[in-house]
Enzyme design. Structure first.
Site, short mmCIF file in Angstrom:
data_model
loop_
_atom_site.label_atom_id
_atom_site.label_comp_id
_atom_site.label_asym_id
_atom_site.label_seq_id
_atom_site.Cartn_x
_atom_site.Cartn_y
_atom_site.Cartn_z
N GLY A 61 0.80 -1.26 0.24
CA GLY A 61 -0.05 0.06 0.12
C GLY A 61 0.81 1.42 0.04
N GLY A 62 2.32 1.25 -0.03
CA GLY A 62 2.79 2.16 0.07
C GLY A 62 3.39 3.01 -1.23
N THR A 63 3.10 2.38 -2.22
CA THR A 63 3.82 2.67 -3.62
C THR A 63 2.45 2.50 -4.76
N GLY A 64 2.86 3.31 -5.72
CA GLY A 64 1.94 2.82 -7.02
C GLY A 64 0.34 2.58 -6.98
N ARG A 96 6.52 -12.73 1.77
CA ARG A 96 7.13 -14.26 1.46
C ARG A 96 7.33 -15.12 2.83
N PHE A 150 9.91 -8.86 -13.21
CA PHE A 150 10.89 -8.16 -13.88
C PHE A 150 10.53 -9.05 -15.36
N TYR A 152 -2.57 -10.94 -18.43
CA TYR A 152 -1.67 -11.97 -18.85
C TYR A 152 -1.61 -13.30 -17.99
N LYS A 159 0.33 -15.04 -10.98
CA LYS A 159 -0.73 -14.65 -10.90
C LYS A 159 -2.27 -15.44 -11.33
N PRO A 193 -1.55 -2.18 -18.73
CA PRO A 193 -0.67 -1.18 -18.12
C PRO A 193 -1.20 0.02 -17.66
C1 HXC Z 1 16.87 -12.32 -14.01
C2 HXC Z 1 16.95 -11.42 -11.76
C3 HXC Z 1 16.63 -9.96 -12.29
C4 HXC Z 1 16.44 -9.89 -13.54
C5 HXC Z 1 16.61 -10.33 -9.98
N1 HXC Z 1 16.95 -11.36 -10.43
N2 HXC Z 1 16.41 -9.43 -11.06
N3 HXC Z 1 17.02 -12.40 -12.90
N4 HXC Z 1 16.67 -10.75 -14.54
N5 HXC Z 1 16.06 -8.47 -14.20
C6 HXC Z 1 16.98 -12.66 -9.69
C7 HXC Z 1 18.32 -12.58 -8.92
O1 HXC Z 1 19.85 -12.57 -9.62
C8 HXC Z 1 17.94 -13.31 -7.66
O2 HXC Z 1 18.36 -14.80 -8.16
C9 HXC Z 1 16.42 -13.51 -7.60
O3 HXC Z 1 15.94 -13.00 -8.66
C10 HXC Z 1 16.19 -12.57 -6.62
O4 HXC Z 1 16.71 -11.54 -6.63
P1 HXC Z 1 16.68 -10.40 -5.32
O5 HXC Z 1 17.14 -8.96 -6.03
O6 HXC Z 1 17.68 -10.90 -4.43
O7 HXC Z 1 15.23 -10.18 -4.83
P2 HXC Z 1 14.73 -9.02 -3.69
O8 HXC Z 1 15.72 -8.29 -3.24
O9 HXC Z 1 13.79 -9.85 -2.72
O10 HXC Z 1 13.83 -8.23 -4.95
C11 HXC Z 1 12.66 -8.93 -5.43
C12 HXC Z 1 12.38 -8.24 -6.93
C13 HXC Z 1 12.58 -6.58 -6.91
C14 HXC Z 1 11.35 -8.94 -7.26
C15 HXC Z 1 13.74 -8.82 -7.69
O11 HXC Z 1 12.31 -6.43 -8.32
C16 HXC Z 1 11.49 -6.17 -6.14
O12 HXC Z 1 11.54 -5.58 -5.08
N6 HXC Z 1 10.35 -5.86 -6.58
C17 HXC Z 1 9.07 -5.47 -6.02
C18 HXC Z 1 8.20 -4.58 -6.66
C19 HXC Z 1 7.83 -4.93 -8.20
O13 HXC Z 1 8.49 -5.82 -8.88
N7 HXC Z 1 6.88 -4.24 -8.94
C20 HXC Z 1 6.29 -4.57 -10.03
C21 HXC Z 1 5.03 -5.06 -10.24
S1 HXC Z 1 4.64 -4.90 -11.73
P3 HXC Z 1 19.86 -15.34 -7.89
O14 HXC Z 1 19.86 -16.71 -8.54
O15 HXC Z 1 20.91 -14.71 -8.38
O16 HXC Z 1 20.02 -15.39 -6.44
C22 HXC Z 1 3.82 -6.44 -12.13
C23 HXC Z 1 2.83 -6.63 -13.22
C24 HXC Z 1 2.63 -5.73 -14.42
O17 HXC Z 1 3.39 -7.17 -11.41
C25 HXC Z 1 1.85 -5.95 -15.54
C26 HXC Z 1 1.88 -5.02 -16.74
C27 HXC Z 1 0.93 -5.01 -17.67
P1 NAP Z 2 4.68 -1.47 -7.32
O1 NAP Z 2 4.54 0.17 -6.81
O2 NAP Z 2 6.14 -1.85 -7.45
O3 NAP Z 2 4.06 -2.06 -5.99
C1 NAP Z 2 4.57 -3.46 -5.77
C2 NAP Z 2 4.33 -3.27 -4.04
O4 NAP Z 2 4.64 -4.47 -3.60
C3 NAP Z 2 5.11 -2.27 -3.51
O5 NAP Z 2 4.47 -1.36 -2.66
C4 NAP Z 2 6.26 -3.24 -2.64
O6 NAP Z 2 6.43 -2.79 -1.61
C5 NAP Z 2 5.24 -4.57 -2.44
N1 NAP Z 2 6.03 -5.72 -2.23
C6 NAP Z 2 6.91 -6.32 -3.03
N2 NAP Z 2 7.43 -7.28 -2.59
C7 NAP Z 2 6.81 -7.24 -1.33
C8 NAP Z 2 7.09 -8.15 -0.37
N3 NAP Z 2 8.05 -9.20 -0.44
N4 NAP Z 2 6.33 -8.24 0.84
C9 NAP Z 2 5.41 -7.23 0.81
N5 NAP Z 2 5.25 -6.51 -0.02
C10 NAP Z 2 6.06 -6.37 -1.15
O7 NAP Z 2 3.94 -1.58 -8.59
P2 NAP Z 2 2.42 -1.43 -8.85
O8 NAP Z 2 2.60 -1.10 -10.42
O9 NAP Z 2 1.74 -0.49 -8.20
O10 NAP Z 2 1.85 -2.79 -8.89
C11 NAP Z 2 0.81 -2.88 -7.82
C12 NAP Z 2 -0.04 -4.34 -8.41
O11 NAP Z 2 -0.66 -4.27 -9.63
C13 NAP Z 2 0.88 -5.49 -8.46
O12 NAP Z 2 0.08 -6.56 -8.01
C14 NAP Z 2 1.00 -5.82 -9.91
O13 NAP Z 2 1.31 -7.07 -10.26
C15 NAP Z 2 -0.35 -5.10 -10.35
N6 NAP Z 2 -0.19 -4.57 -11.72
C16 NAP Z 2 0.24 -3.48 -12.07
C17 NAP Z 2 0.44 -3.32 -13.44
C18 NAP Z 2 1.00 -1.93 -14.13
O14 NAP Z 2 1.03 -1.79 -15.15
N7 NAP Z 2 1.29 -1.03 -13.16
C19 NAP Z 2 -0.41 -4.08 -14.38
C20 NAP Z 2 -0.93 -5.14 -13.95
C21 NAP Z 2 -1.08 -5.48 -12.61
P3 NAP Z 2 7.85 -2.90 -0.78
O15 NAP Z 2 9.06 -2.42 -2.01
O16 NAP Z 2 7.92 -1.83 0.20
O17 NAP Z 2 7.85 -4.30 -0.33
#
Ligand code: HXC
Ligand code: NAP
Length: 284
Positions: free
Chosen positions: A17-20, A69, A99, A149, A164, A192
């Protein structure tokens, strides 16, 4: 926007709930009178968001540090939620990790990281809160944020797509099983929406944004406000009979990309005249 105070006296728990989008959800529920509790890993980000929204709306927003997690952390977060705000009326599983990557480059830990956040994290939160609600004999509206997707699958985001899809099936299954306890489970599948969290991981160079827009028949990305208003409606008493639904929210992207003849959009009026003549000629 729903009528003012639609969520007065209600408790809303939002992961991520803190971002996006999560921040947008918190803003809308708080504006409508709810006490919100937001949870994720970065407590400083959560606290700043909580304070900002709270001072804007006049309603309390609490922040709890929780990595979804970790089942132990989730259990503690749920105890704290109940202690500080009471049992939730609304639970939104919004936290996610993602990613883009070639699948052949994914390590087992990369796979585990995404599926642990998205699928297992949603399960831990849902089961922990669900059990507490059953004990307290209280209903609630659950909402999960997935993505379009989850249905089609997608290259280069395979762990996210798989997780998902699991979240959607979890929601449908619990909609059937826990309705008898007064709980509802629905899903929004967004297309998106420009947020820093998503776009920095899915379009790090910024060069695909225009392509994304071209895939949308309405010609623009979605907004955080739009999805937040839909979420508020789905979790409100106005939607009390909506249960087990997956709402696609993508400006028409899914149908635009899948329709057999949709590429004819590029045909000009003159070309249509010519095509019509040809068709009529073969008919006569
Ligand atoms: C390949 C990768 C990678 C990359 C990380 N890894 N990034 N592998 N390509 N770009 C690998 C690392 O090498 C590691 O594996 C493992 O993944 C864990 O990475 P960490 O960096 O240690 O993980 P962590 O610090 O826990 O961070 C988690 C994260 C990070 C998912 C990688 O991006 C994050 O905190 N994301 C949270 C917010 C987020 O993703 N928001 C987007 C949501 S959008 P190894 O083997 O090296 O240990 C969405 C839908 C959008 O969900 C839909 C649009 C239409
Ligand atoms: P975002 O800002 O990156 O939001 C992801 C949130 O998840 C962050 O606030 C992050 O907070 C939290 N999070 C990540 N890892 C976590 C963990 N291990 N434990 C607890 N919290 C964690 O991106 P967003 O675009 O707003 O995405 C929100 C939701 O919408 C996601 O479910 C995403 O899949 C979905 N979605 C987004 C899009 C888009 O185009 N933006 C499209 C389709 C679906 P911390 O880093 O503080 O943990």
């Amino acid at each position: 926007m729903l009528p003012p105070n639609s969520f007065k006296g209600k408790v809303v728990f939002i992961t991520g709930g803190g971002t996006g989008i999560g921040r947008g959800l918190t803003t809308v529920f708080s504006s409508l009178g709810a006490t919100c509790v937001i949870a994720s890993r970065k407590i400083d980000v959560l606290k700043a968001t909580a304070e900002e929204i709270s001072s804007q709306t006049g309603n309390k927003v609490h922040a709890i540090q929780c990595d979804v997690r970790d089942p132990g952390m989730v259990k503690n977060a749920v105890s704290e939620l109940i202690k500080i705000a009471g049992h939730p009326d609304v639970v939104i599983n919004n936290a996610a990790g993602n990613f883009i990557s070639l699948s052949e480059r994914l390590s087992s830990n990369a796979w585990k990281t995404i599926t642990d956040i998205v699928l297992n994290g949603t399960a831990y939160v849902t089961l922990e809160i669900g059990k507490e609600l059953i004990k307290a004999e209280k209903g609630a509206a659950f909402l999960a944020i997935t993505t379009i997707y989850a249905k089609s699958g997608s290259a280069f985001v395979v762990p996210s797509a798989s997780a998902k899809a699991g979240v959607e099936i979890m929601s449908l299954s619990l909609a059937a099983e826990w309705s008898r306890y007064g709980m509802r489970f629905n899903v929004i599948q967004p297309g998106p929406i420009k947020t820093k969290g998503a776009f920095s991981r899915l379009d790090p160079t910024g060069e695909f944004e225009q392509e994304m827009i071209e895939r949308l028949p309405c010609g623009r990305l979605g907004t955080v406000e739009e999805i937040s208003n839909l979420a508020a409606f789905l979790c409100s008493d106005y939607a009390s009979w909506i249960n087990g639904s997956i709402i696609r929210f993508d400006g028409g992207e899914y149908v635009f990309l899948s329709g057999e003849f949709n590429s004819l959009m590029k045909v000009t009026t003159q070309q249509w005249d010519m095509l019509e003549q040809l068709i009529r000629k073969t008919e006569s």
